[in-house]
Each structure stands twice: as C-alpha cells, then as structure tokens.
Enzyme design. Sequence first.
Site: not given
Length: 184
Positions: A61, A70, A130, A166
């Site tokens: 992603h 992140k 995250y 995904d």
Amino acid sequence: MKLIKTALEGCLVIEPKVHGDARGFFYESFNANRFAEAGLDLRFVQTNVSRSEQGVLRGLHYQWPNPQGKLVSVLEGEVYDVAVDIRTGSPTRGQWAAAILSAENKRHFWIPEGFAHGFAVLSGPATFVYQCTAHYDGAADAGIRWNDAELAIDWPLARPSLSDKDEQAPFLADVAADKLPVCA
C-alpha cells in the site's frame, strides 16, 4: 536507540533501547528529540492499529498524492515487513527491503514517503502499529501487487490470505506515472 540502514536510502530498522528485568520491560517507542538528533525529524498525525491472523498478507500500500511516512512496529506476534521504493526517478526504484518485526525483538521499521509497504504475518495473530506522517486519504489510497514478478519480493508465505483489494492491485509497470511518487 540503534539505527540500521537498509539498501534503500532513508528506509531504516530501528532498535529501541530496552530496559528490562524479571518484572517486564520499558522502552521509548518514539521520542521526537532523539529521532531528530538521529536525523529523523518526524511529526506523526495519525496512529493506526491492525490485528491479523497467521498467513495474512497486507499490502503493498501507498498514498499518492498526499504520501505517508510510516513508523511501524509489532505489539503482539511476528511479521515479515517490506518497504518498496516506487518513486519515479529513484536509483533504487523497484527495489525492496525487509525486516522481521516482533513483540520479542521490539524493532521498528521506518518507511519514508514515496514507498509502498506491506507485511506478512508469521505468527498467529499479530497486532501491528503504524504511526503516520499524514492522515489517511481514501482518494489517494493505492497499491501494488504483492507478488509482482518484477519486484521479486521473497515473501515467506506461498499462499497468503489476501483482501480482494490486494489480490487485484496492479503491477508496478502498469501504474500510470502520474499515480506514482516522484524522487525529490
């Protein structure tokens, strides 16, 4: 804390200094001053937590425009975490770096803006955190196929459990240039 460089410029594995004894442990997950002293002047605006079962693969992603950096870590279990440089014009475009993150090793992985990110759960289950430098932007949400042969990521799962999103993500070569980050 100890910073471990990867083959991708700016993508780092971070080992916090852990203070522990028979009663348990303590460590700073993030300290803005210490990170800035190490060259990472970060400002987080959103923290996300996900929990996944063994065999789940999430990713790859990214957001564009409105990219997110992140800082990721695992509170429970173990994951194989991957960052992929997808920036147009980058000398390492299409290359990836990976790290094993676990509740036991307490490592963090810094994924800079402009990189795609994904992970595979090696244990059952895993709780993943995250810390993001930008808010989630659904209109900018994008992905790259986890098993893109051009990337040749050495995932430790042969048949992962995937979301529909995904499973249907495009290959990097099929993403229009204006839908990808640009190397600064």
